[in-house]
Structure formats: C-alpha cells, structure tokens
Design an enzyme around this catalytic site. Structure first.
Site: not given
Ligand code: FAD
Length: 588
Positions: A238, A264
């Site tokens: 990740h 994000r």
C-alpha cells in the site's frame, strides 16, 4: 493415543471476518442450521474491522453511467489482466445488491444529502464507486454482519485455532483445532469446510498494516491439505503506511500502519522533500489516485533517489480541506493523528509503502471450491479476483459477494444430501494422531530460539528478498535463506498449549509455507506486472499473461506450473474496449 473432544457438524466455517460471516448468513437464510463458525479471536474481532476506506459496488449514486461491467473492466485492467474474469464478474455483478442488502440490515453508511448511500473516489476507478462509513467501513460492515448472524442464531466459537485440515488429498472431512483458552484439542468432523481465514501480508516485516493476524493460515492449511495456491508472488504494498521516527516510543508502534486511501480519495496530495508534487511526473492524468502499484513505486523511487523525508517517506497533505470536512469524512484518521499531536487540517504526515494484501491465495472454481472436494476457500484466502494488483474497496466487496455465492452453493448441496460425514479410521490413525503428537512436542519445546524472534526473522527475510522492487538474485538468495530459518523453527523455545508463543509457533510454520510459495513464484515470473516489479525484468511480457500455481509435489517439496488466463464475457470486453478512465481533475 492423545485425547481430544469431537464436534460433529455439517458445515464448518473457519474464520468470522466479512467472508465467513456472510457465508454463514447465506446458509442460515437458506435453512442450513447445522453449521459452526469459529475464529482465533472474539466474535466481531477479525481483520475485517481494520478496513477503513470503503467497499465497491456500481450503485451509481453520483455517476449513473457506472455499471457492473465497467467495475469489472476497471478490476481486470488494474489487475493487469491476470485476474480470473469469471470471478471478477461474479463479484462486480453481485455488489449493487449486496450493498443494498447491507443498507437494509442497518449498516451506517455515510449518506448523500437526500439520504442515499454516498460513494467516493478510490484509486484507478472510472467512477465514484466506493461506498463507505466514514473511515471505519470494515468495522461497520462486520458489526452489521455479526448482528444479522446473531439474529439468525448462528453458533460461533471464539478463540479456537485450526491447525490442520483433515483431508485424504481428494476430499475434506473436517479439521483439528485448539481451544486457545483451555488448551484442549478438538476434532471437527464436517461434511463441508469453508476456509475464510484471511490473507498472508503479515508474512512481511515491520512495514505491514497488521501483524497479529494475516499470517497465511488459510493458504497454508489448504496447501497442507493438498490444494493448490495461485498468484502468490503478488503482494500489494500500500502506498501510504505511516513513516515514523522509530526511536520515539510514542510513534514507534505506528510504523507501517495504514493511512487509508480515502485520504487521497478525498483530495490528499503527495509531495517529496523538495516540495514537488511528484505524481505529476509519474501519472499526470490520475495523479495520487493512480493504482496502488504505480503510486507505491513512485514513492519508493522518490525515496531511493534522495528526495525522501527525514523518516524515509514522502509527505501526504490534505490541509487544503477544512477541518470540518476532514473530521466528517475521515474521523478515525483525524483522531489518530490528533492524538499524536498532528492536525491533519494544518500539517502533512510522512508516509511510505507498507505490505498490505496478498492478491494470491488458494486456487478455487467459480463457486469458491478448491481442488479438494467439499473444501471451499473465500475472501482474502482465495485467489483470482485481484490479479496482479487489487483495487482499493474490492476486497470487502469480494468477502460479501463470495460469502453469498459460496453459501448458496453449499446450501444446495447440503439440503440435497445426508449431512453425515465420518472421518475414516485410517485418517484418525495416520493424520490426526501424528499431528496431535507434533503439537504435543511443540508445546514446551525448550529450544534455543524465541518464537517471536523467528517470526520476525521470516518477516525480515521477506522484506529483504521479495519486497517492492525485486530481482532474481535477491529472490534466489531468499529461497536459500529459508533453510537457515527452517533450522531455527526446528529449535524454538515454546510455551504450553494455548499460550501466545504456542499460537505463534504454529503461525511460524504457516508463514514458512507462504514465504516459500511467494519466493518460488516470484523467481519464476521473469517480467514486471502490477505489484510484482522486477528491476532485472522491468517490462510486462504478453507471454506471461498466465497464473503461477504451486502445490505439494508427490516426491516432497513444492511443484510450480503455469496456466493461461480465460477471456472476459462479451459485455465486459465491450466495457474494456470503450476504455473508461478516472479523470483525477474532476476532484479539484
Ligand atoms: P479476515 O477479516 O482476515 O478474517 C479472518 C478470520 O479467520 C478471523 O475471524 C480470524 O480469527 C480467523 N482465522 C484466521 N486463522 C485462523 C485459524 N488458524 N484458525 C481459526 N480461525 C482463524 N479492503 C477494502 O475493500 N476496503 C478497505 O477500505 C480496506 N481497508 C483496509 C485497511 C487495513 C488497515 C487493512 C489491514 C486491510 C484493509 N482492507 C480493505 C482489506 C480487507 O480488510 C480484508 O481483505 C478483508 O477484510 C478480509 O476479510 P476476510 O473475511 O477474508 O478475512
């Protein structure tokens, strides 16, 4: 002979995360009462609760042009075309109904102004397709499923660890387990066994988003029973694990823990130490919301080329959003950093790639059944849906979609058959007793090496030899190193049955199987594809559009082979040909 309790049950479900719980609900709803769900931890405490950002399904709340074929096309595309199209289609087709059903069962989804299930952007998806409950989606999902399971009075046995499946290599007959509270052994005599025991990403080092579970129990139990594993070389790193000062005791425990992709998805931006928004160079159209493998490699490159921050990360910054917006959409993240003295509405945080999810797992058919009759494997334990790179939000989707499909399949069979399987005497003599003997000698073993030291040794080995950027020599030396670790495993210092060190001593065995299968598969795949990035073979090769399988060889050791991938259905092929793509700039 060593004594054990015996429990007879028609369907045994090993694991009570999203996948196990949803399977049990499907069975109960279809009238199969003779089932038992068990887990290593308490009810409602599975790795699923850690999932934060959301769960995908083409509901089209904001983007009505979205549909399941485009969801499938995005998944195949970002899985670099080695996902199994049939499984991807099963999941994506199911999901709108599964989300509506969760809504009916009371899941506290975040809502739009008119009360609909809200959906946010997640990396590399053409539309806003990720439904969510703030940034605690996994917890809300499991709470909902556990309440539903309790309404249906589905029996659950907690703190029970399965150590071995009872299989003759053709079909499964049950499992051997230990009650972690009392240290008692139990043999579960079952017609059907569902492995929903999670994934294997914690076989990596301290840079992992969870380490007390996800040690590969599911994959290793299936492998030991004679089933094959697939795609093990694809481990997702990740992009945004926490990069912290490990000498600071307040921060050290957070090293590698996840900063959800939703940061994000809600507009968070990445900057290197020179203040450059570097994703403009790597992915001008999709920016921070490109696929995880792309963003993770970009960050790793920035760090390797000297543009990293003090704690070997880059900056993630969402301070251009108001505090009230962040608190509403990302409440847990906001609080976590506030507790550490950082206000996300004012300051950036340091992040770096962290091992997170194993895309590979047990090879299964379209209903989740393995090559061993009546043994199913689903959720993070199965392979096929995510290919070379998983889309965020697709794994919670896989748990409830496959839970439903597998539960339905088993219900058809069980209702039509006499639920009365008995463990053959030969397996009691040749498998169960020797296995219990092994467990007995593992307990209180007074070898040289502390179990946790060996545990961390495997994690470090994987981080060093099969990390984000790999090459043949690092992988092959990793395989050689396994022998050294194997000798440590045979010489451990272990507590009594039921103790924590005993549990981890069993996990160490599972992790070795996983580690070897990842390394052997990674050595074979001489190309780069998705999460498997080879610095000595940087291109994706069309000749490698294949899956790698591993299983026990008849002569001992691991056998590997490859098979080609199937083609998608015409409807999904049409969506692929149309070529939808996320336009990041819609977000700004
Ligand atoms: P799990 O939830 O891992 O459950 C496994 C079960 O098996 C547990 O009950 C465990 O006790 C039991 N078990 C394991 N071994 C044994 C054994 N030997 N004997 C008996 N029982 C055993 N996915 C998304 O889609 N969206 C997200 O936003 C998201 N965020 C995430 C954030 C974090 C920090 C992490 C770590 C993961 C995230 N994921 C996300 C991934 C997702 O949470 C998991 O893939 C998914 O929840 C797996 O569910 P599962 O039911 O397959 O297994």
């Amino acid at each position: 002979d060593i004594e054990y309790e015996q429990t007879d049950v028609s369907v045994l479900i090993i694991g009570a995360g999203g996948a196990g719980a949803r399977t049990a609900i499907e069975l109960a709803q279809q009238g199969v009462d003779d089932q038992l769900v068990l887990g290593k931890r308490g009810h409602g405490d599975a790795h699923t609760t850690w999932a934060r950002g959301g769960i995908n399904g083409a509901l089209g709340t904001h983007d009505p042009e979205d549909d399941w074929t485009i969801h499938a096309a995005d998944t195949l595309n970002e899985g670099h075309f080695i996902c199994d199209p049939e499984k991807v289609e099963t999941v994506t087709q199911q999901m709108p109904d599964r989300l509506r059903e969760l809504d009916e069962w009371g899941m506290d989804f975040s809502r739009t102004e008119d009360g609909g299930v809200d959906q946010r952007f997640f990396g590399a998806q053409s539309f806003r397709r990720t439904a969510f409950a703030g940034d605690h989606t996994g917890e809300s999902l499991l709470d909902t499923l556990v309440s539903r399971a309790q309404e249906l009075e589905i029996p659950y046995e907690e703190n029970t660890m399965i150590t071995r499946l009872i299989s003759d290599g053709d079909s499964v007959h049950g499992a051997v387990g230990i009650d972690l509270d009392t240290g008692e052994f139990t043999v579960f005599n079952a017609n059907t066994v569902v492995l929903a025991a999670g994934g294997y990403a914690a076989a990596y080092s301290r840079h992992t988003s969870r380490d007390d579970e996800n040690n590969g129990d599911g994959a290793a139990l299936a492998y030991d029973a004679g089933a094959s594993l697939m795609d093990m070389e694809f481990v997702q790193f990740h992009p945004t694990g926490m990069a912290v000062d490990e000498s600071d005791s307040e921060w050290a425990e957070w090293s590698g823990r996840l900063v959800t992709e939703a940061v994000r998805g809600e507009g968070g931006r990445l900057y290197n130490s020179e203040g450059e928004r570097f994703m403009e160079r790597y992915s001008p159209d999709q920016m921070e919301l490109d696929a995880r493998d792309v963003v993770a490699r970009a960050i790793a490159k920035e760090i390797a080329e000297g543009r990293g921050t003090e704690n070997d990360g880059v900056h993630l910054d969402i301070s251009h959003r108001d505090a009230s917006f962040i608190e509403e959409r990302l409440p847990r993240m906001y609080q976590r950093f506030a507790d550490l003295g950082v206000d996300l509405a004012e300051d950036p945080v340091e992040v770096a790639p962290t091992s997170h999810y194993g895309m590979g797992g047990v090879s299964v058919d379209e209903y989740g059944e393995t090559d061993i009759d009546d043994l199913f494997a689903i959720g993070e334990t199965m392979a096929g849906v995510h290919g070379a790179n998983r889309l965020g939000g697709n794994s919670l989707a896989e748990t409830v979609a496959y839970g439903t499909v597998t539960g339905d399949r088993i219900a058809d069979r069980v209702t039509g058959s006499d639920a009365n399987n008995t463990i053959p005497h030969s397996l009691r003599e040749n498998l169960i007793q020797p296995h219990l003997d092994e467990l007995r000698s593992l307990a209180n073993a007074d070898g040289e090496h502390d179990v946790m030291t060996v545990f961390e040794e495997i994690q470090t080995l994987m981080w060093e030899h099969a990390r984000l950027l790999r090459d043949q020599s690092s992988i092959e030396s990793g395989i050689d190193e396994l022998e050294r670790v194997q000798s440590m495993v045979s010489n451990m210092n272990v507590g009594p049955v039921g103790s924590e060190s005993f549990e981890f001593a069993i996990d160490v065995g599972f992790m070795l199987t996983v580690a070897e299968s990842v390394l052997r598969s990674a050595a074979l795949r001489t190309e780069s594809r998705g999460a498997h990035y080879r610095i000595d073979h940087t291109e994706t090769e069309s000749s490698w559009q294949k899956n790698i399988y591993v299983e026990q060889a008849d002569i001992g050791g691991m056998r590997t082979w490859t098979e080609s991938v199937d083609t998608p259905s015409p409807a999904v092929q049409a969506a692929l040909d149309e070529g939808h793509e996320l336009d990041y700039h819609q977000l700004e």
